[in-house]
Design an enzyme around this catalytic site. Sequence first.
Site: not given
Length: 319
Positions: A6, A202, A206
């Site tokens: 990400d 995080d 996600d």
Amino acid sequence: DTIVLDKTGTITEGKPALTDILCAEGQQEDHLLQLAASLESGSEHPLARAILEAAQQRDISPDRADNFQALNGKGVSATLNGKSYRLGNRRWLESEGITANLDSSSLTERGATPLFLAEGNTLLGILGVADRIKEDSRDAIARLKDQGLTVVMITGDIQASADAIAKQVGVDQVMAEVLPEDKAKKVKALQDKGRIVAMVGDGINDAPALAQADVGFAIGTGTDVAIESAAITLMGGSLHGVADAMAISSATVRNIKQNLFGAFIYNSLGVPVAAGVLYPLTGSLLSPVIAGAAMSLSSVTVVSNANRLRLFKPQRGKS
């Protein structure tokens, strides 16, 4: 063999800041910033915080916003002083019939996210928000690639901004303009191609992707739900932790194979001798004392080899 990173809070610091305000003809920066801050006053998104902090630094107070709506992956809309305003990405505004006729390429080339501000169907300007890349992200990604992994960056940013960030950190494959709810689908698509996928993230958005991946890595500085969804939680916020974990894992598997080989060698040689395979030729039998010593030596060899892992230190060479 594939690791999906990400962008926000993983590759970058997750603390965006307002970098630019591009005004349409007849507009002023402070006025646009006040409108944007007023629209974002009800949002908890990192981009909203960047705009509100910039307004605070300029001593600009946001107005009260009515009919506030936050549209996932698109932007926000609200009514200010009886007028309708929207702040979000180009694709959303154009789908609403607004012509985004200002050039945002100067922002996207630097990796900034352009947010288009419109009153009704009239574009007022563009606010550029950028997130600093973590100092060690490039080196950590280079380590992951050296370990033979395909590194993929996933983000909701537009393609041009995502490509600019990817180029800076050395990522070859980019999944851009991905809605938060579609991240898990992207991971599943890779798995359907036969890939073994690790996901690093995080945020709340996600969590489904972390759960979907074969191995989920949660950044320790992230949200609780991400940490709960992941198989591995890194104590810090550095991507070096991912490369370290994978290096330690590989070293452990190698050690297990060495131990199995050592144990089987002892048994494959000792058991036939103990069974008397040499007796017809030499008259030799294996003494129980020697057999016991050999068995103990086997255990000592395996335990000693396993203890070498205590001295293992992942290499963090500069790329």
